[in-house]
Each structure stands twice: as structure tokens, then as C-alpha cells.
Design an enzyme around this catalytic site. Sequence first.
Site, PDB file in Angstrom:
ATOM      1  N   GLU A   1      30.166  40.831  36.514  1.00  0.00           N
ATOM      2  CA  GLU A   1      30.690  42.081  35.952  1.00  0.00           C
ATOM      3  C   GLU A   1      31.023  41.920  34.478  1.00  0.00           C
ATOM      4  OE1 GLU A   1      33.879  42.869  38.832  1.00  0.00           O
ATOM      5  OE2 GLU A   1      35.332  41.902  37.520  1.00  0.00           O
ATOM      6  N   LYS A   2      31.208  43.047  33.820  1.00  0.00           N
ATOM      7  CA  LYS A   2      31.591  43.071  32.413  1.00  0.00           C
ATOM      8  C   LYS A   2      32.927  42.345  32.253  1.00  0.00           C
ATOM      9  CE  LYS A   2      31.267  44.950  28.207  1.00  0.00           C
ATOM     10  NZ  LYS A   2      30.111  44.576  27.370  1.00  0.00           N
ATOM     11  N   PHE A   3      33.060  41.544  31.208  1.00  0.00           N
ATOM     12  CA  PHE A   3      34.318  40.851  30.952  1.00  0.00           C
ATOM     13  C   PHE A   3      35.266  41.797  30.218  1.00  0.00           C
ATOM     14  CE2 PHE A   3      37.089  38.188  28.261  1.00  0.00           C
ATOM     15  CZ  PHE A   3      37.684  37.420  29.242  1.00  0.00           C
TER      16      PHE A   3
ATOM     17  N   GLY B   1      41.686  33.893  40.717  1.00  0.00           N
ATOM     18  CA  GLY B   1      41.319  33.114  39.535  1.00  0.00           C
ATOM     19  C   GLY B   1      40.487  31.877  39.854  1.00  0.00           C
TER      20      GLY B   1
ATOM     21  N   GLU C   1      45.494  44.723  43.243  1.00  0.00           N
ATOM     22  CA  GLU C   1      45.557  44.197  41.873  1.00  0.00           C
ATOM     23  C   GLU C   1      44.590  44.959  40.984  1.00  0.00           C
ATOM     24  OE1 GLU C   1      45.940  39.436  43.005  1.00  0.00           O
ATOM     25  OE2 GLU C   1      44.461  40.107  41.537  1.00  0.00           O
TER      26      GLU C   1
ATOM     27  N   ARG D   1      48.686  40.415  52.261  1.00  0.00           N
ATOM     28  CA  ARG D   1      49.952  39.814  52.690  1.00  0.00           C
ATOM     29  C   ARG D   1      51.101  40.433  51.887  1.00  0.00           C
ATOM     30  NH1 ARG D   1      47.776  36.776  48.630  1.00  0.00           N
ATOM     31  NH2 ARG D   1      49.221  36.252  46.949  1.00  0.00           N
TER      32      ARG D   1
ATOM     33  N   VAL E   1      54.856  36.939  46.917  1.00  0.00           N
ATOM     34  CA  VAL E   1      56.060  36.269  46.414  1.00  0.00           C
ATOM     35  C   VAL E   1      56.950  37.262  45.653  1.00  0.00           C
ATOM     36  CG1 VAL E   1      56.891  34.572  44.727  1.00  0.00           C
ATOM     37  CG2 VAL E   1      55.033  33.960  46.284  1.00  0.00           C
TER      38      VAL E   1
ATOM     39  N   ASN F   1      45.297  42.087  48.119  1.00  0.00           N
ATOM     40  CA  ASN F   1      45.952  41.013  48.866  1.00  0.00           C
ATOM     41  C   ASN F   1      46.532  41.613  50.139  1.00  0.00           C
ATOM     42  OD1 ASN F   1      45.450  39.059  46.822  1.00  0.00           O
ATOM     43  ND2 ASN F   1      47.095  39.989  45.644  1.00  0.00           N
TER      44      ASN F   1
HETATM   45  C1  MV4 Z   1      38.607  39.460  35.149  1.00  0.00           C
HETATM   46  C2  MV4 Z   1      39.015  39.240  33.814  1.00  0.00           C
HETATM   47  C3  MV4 Z   1      38.310  39.874  32.822  1.00  0.00           C
HETATM   48  N1  MV4 Z   1      37.267  40.677  33.125  1.00  0.00           N
HETATM   49  N2  MV4 Z   1      37.548  40.270  35.395  1.00  0.00           N
HETATM   50  C4  MV4 Z   1      41.592  36.381  37.259  1.00  0.00           C
HETATM   51  C5  MV4 Z   1      42.211  36.466  38.618  1.00  0.00           C
HETATM   52  C6  MV4 Z   1      41.381  37.426  39.381  1.00  0.00           C
HETATM   53  N3  MV4 Z   1      42.174  38.208  40.277  1.00  0.00           N
HETATM   54  C7  MV4 Z   1      40.748  38.276  38.336  1.00  0.00           C
HETATM   55  N4  MV4 Z   1      40.871  37.592  37.098  1.00  0.00           N
HETATM   56  C8  MV4 Z   1      40.296  38.090  35.971  1.00  0.00           C
HETATM   57  N5  MV4 Z   1      39.236  38.905  36.179  1.00  0.00           N
HETATM   58  C9  MV4 Z   1      36.910  40.845  34.391  1.00  0.00           C
HETATM   59  N6  MV4 Z   1      35.860  41.626  34.671  1.00  0.00           N
HETATM   60  C10 MV4 Z   1      40.110  38.410  33.587  1.00  0.00           C
HETATM   61  C11 MV4 Z   1      40.749  37.818  34.662  1.00  0.00           C
HETATM   62  C12 MV4 Z   1      41.852  36.968  34.318  1.00  0.00           C
HETATM   63  C13 MV4 Z   1      43.153  37.247  34.708  1.00  0.00           C
HETATM   64  C14 MV4 Z   1      43.470  38.341  35.516  1.00  0.00           C
HETATM   65  C15 MV4 Z   1      44.752  38.613  35.911  1.00  0.00           C
HETATM   66  C16 MV4 Z   1      45.775  37.772  35.496  1.00  0.00           C
HETATM   67  C17 MV4 Z   1      45.514  36.673  34.720  1.00  0.00           C
HETATM   68  C18 MV4 Z   1      44.211  36.396  34.313  1.00  0.00           C
HETATM   69  C19 MV4 Z   1      43.955  35.286  33.536  1.00  0.00           C
HETATM   70  C20 MV4 Z   1      42.672  35.012  33.157  1.00  0.00           C
HETATM   71  C21 MV4 Z   1      41.621  35.849  33.547  1.00  0.00           C
END
Ligand code: MV4
Length: 429
Positions: free
Chosen positions: A177-179, A142, A252, A269, A272, A267
Site C-alpha cells: 500500500e501507499k506509505f 508493526g 486502529e 481483545r 492495555v 484488535n
Molecule cells: C503504515 C505506516 C505508513 N503507511 N501504513 C505500524 C503498525 C501497524 N499497525 C501499521 N503501521 C504503520 N503502517 C502505511 N500505509 C506507518 C506505520 C507505522 C506506525 C503506525 C502506528 C504507530 C506507529 C508507527 C510507527 C511506524 C510505522
Amino acid sequence: MGLKTVAVYSTADRDSLHVRFADEAVCIGPPAGKDSYLRFDRIIAAAEVTGADAIHPGYGFLAENADFSAICQDHDIKFIGPAPETIRLMGDKSLAKDTMSAAGVPVVPGSDGVVSSAQEGARIAEEIGYPVIVKASAGGGGRGMRMVEKPKDFVSLFNTASNEALAGFGSGECYVEKFVSGPRHVEIQLLGDGKGNVLSFGERECSIQRRHQKLLEESPSPVVSAELRAQMSDAAIKGAKAVNYEGAATVEFLLDDQGNFYFMEMNTRIQVEHPVTEEVADCDLVEYQIRVAQGEGISEREIKLEGHAIECRINAENPFKNFSPSPGTITAFHPPGGHGVRVDTHVYTGYKIPPHYDSMIAKLIVRARTRELAIQKMIRALDEFVVEGVHTTIPFHQQLLRDDRFRRGEFDTRFLESFTLEEKNDELS
Ligand code: MV4
């Protein structure tokens, strides 16, 4: 396992339980991480003077440090975890994504690797369609991300992300990347033996987070079917095999509301929240980490998963004051017990929480036959848990577990943004 243990500690952790329970303990410096827990030389020296064969890096500090893993190798000390090259590859989030994609793991559509300029990024964003997300390759968890909703904002937000990443991680490289809107965070627990065999221990649902800090995790996820679990496990295993993975790993995924899943990060490791997996798989993941580090192979099989487990992170934070840290002395500590209740902690009555580190003081894990029974058991355990002298996240969990939407399993990563705590008088006693 009959192994002797050596603890390392900073002067701030002199009274922590790991120091007392280890067979030997070596002080490696003053409180600041950079002067103790991050000092390769002092940790290697502690291993050498005590004759340690291996180092378990835990889940913080050097657990995902490729250089430390390499230095252990140079000193003929086994680093309990993957090879330095694997840690380095997975630490580069763009390269990790490309590696997983090439192995056939689903990824979010986006740029082919890092983009060379904001202008190139803007062209790619047009192609994939808004909204998009800009991610720093050296970020992760994040850190170093910017969501972009409209083309006119792209260049400015891209540059902000890139400059922040350069200042924070020493590299400004970003990919686009695409959201994915309102995703769940679901992760797969793996164990590899470095000889081509990889096991999946199923998923953990980790969507209950606040500012990228997980507060509650559970297994199984209320929305993952046996079929989806098999698909996600197969994808994660394929990815781990592509890098001949050794050790414990977590892959993840973002899971959208249509049941599509996309690789986010690996990850390298133990995490937690690994106890929820240990409870449903009835195993000791740290024992498995040590066994594969000793060179033992694993036979691929389907791991049987039974019942439901939930973990609540008990942090010394005041949930009524924006989760602000609450260090100090614990004047009373009475953990809950009984069937299916587990408390992992380093604290006790009279323990002084140092202000230098993470605020987590305990993990409360319960296991029961069904999610409903596990929630009930967790409520009972939280109500019994006595921690006095500091604020904790216990009252937050007490309200969360009673929330209807949570109980129905209807939540995603945005859940805590709209969850309002009911004011409770939480005077310190
Ligand atoms: C994203 C996303 C939406 N779209 N990628 C945040 C942590 C990182 N590991 C990836 N994250 C995100 N990537 C795309 N393409 C939204 C998040 C994200 C999120 C992901 C997992 C858990 C909590 C989150 C909180 C906000 C945004």
C-alpha cells in the site's frame, strides 16, 4: 458483579497479586509461556476442575488466538471475546483490510489483497506511486513491514519482508500500500453485542510509541474534533457490524496531517490502554465485556465523553540505557493517589519481577477536566511515585510531559525518534 474468580498462574507468578485476590488459583506450569500460559489443555483443565463458566483471556498470550477461542467453545466454556471466525479474519491483515474496505471503511490505496510475486508487487507499486509499504498478512502491530522508497529497491525489500514473515509467522503472504508519511496512531474503542448493536467509546491517541511499544496514551486526541470523532466512530462501527462483532474491539487508524484517516487493523481483545477510555466514558469496559458474553444486548446510544485522561506505562526498563529490561526485586513501592489518579498494578514492596514476561509493572492513569490539567496532575503523580530496586520508565515520562511540543499536542508516530532524554543520574537506591 458478584462473580467468583479463578486465577491461573505459572510458577514465576506465584507471588503476583492476581493469584492472591482471586477466589481460587491454579498453577498451570513452569515460567516459559509455551509451557503454561499458552497451554490450551492446562487452561481448559483448570476451568473444568474449578467449574468456571467463562474464560477472560486478558490482553496477552491467548487473547487473540482463534484456536483457543474455538477450543473453549468445544468445551462449553464461554470465551470472553469474539467468535473464532472473527478473530481469524481480523488476524489476517490483508483479509481484514478487504473486509473493512467492502464495508465502506476508508483504507490506504494499495494492492487488491495479497500479491502473488515480487514482480506483481512492483507493478502495483508503480501504479500507486512511491513510497510504498509492504506488509505481511500474518504480521501486525508493526511486525513484518518494509517501507520502499525507490522502484529499484522494491523486489529485494519485498522478498526480505516475505521471507521474514514466512520464518516468523509461517506465511510469507504480503500486500502493498501507499506509505503514509508521519501519521498519527488514533484508535476507536468499540463494544459489540453479537446481535447487531455496536457502541463507540471515542478515540485514544497512541502516537507516543517506541519500536511499536506504546508508552503513553490519552483520550481525547488533541487533534480530533467532534466531527472527526463522529466520522471515525461511524466508520469503525460500520466495520464491526459487517462482521456482527461481539465483545470489545479496537479499530486502529492512521490519521494524516490533512485529517484523512485509514483503517490499519482491528484488535479483537481489550487493550492495555483501555483505562483512558474508561475514565473519559466513566464506565467499566471489562464489566461490559462480561455482560455481552453473558448474552446481554446493548442499546445503541451516544456515549458521553467528559474531560481528559492520560495513561503512562510504567515499565521495569532503563530509559537511559535504550529501555533495556530491568528485572529484579522492588525494594520500595509507593503508588500515588488522590482525586483522579488511578494505578493498575500487580506489584508491591518486596515483589520480584520475573525476567520471563513483559516489563510493564504498572499503569498510571489520571483524569482531569482539560488536557493541561491532566498533564499537571500526571506530573504530580509521577513525582510522587516511588519505585526502588529496579529502573523504570518514570523519569522518561517526567521529561516527556514537560516537553513543549508534547504539551502543545504537536506530535506524530515519529516523535520519540527525535526526543532526546536528558541524562539524569538514575542510580538504583
Ligand atoms: C503504515 C505506516 C505508513 N503507511 N501504513 C505500524 C503498525 C501497524 N499497525 C501499521 N503501521 C504503520 N503502517 C502505511 N500505509 C506507518 C506505520 C507505522 C506506525 C503506525 C502506528 C504507530 C506507529 C508507527 C510507527 C511506524 C510505522
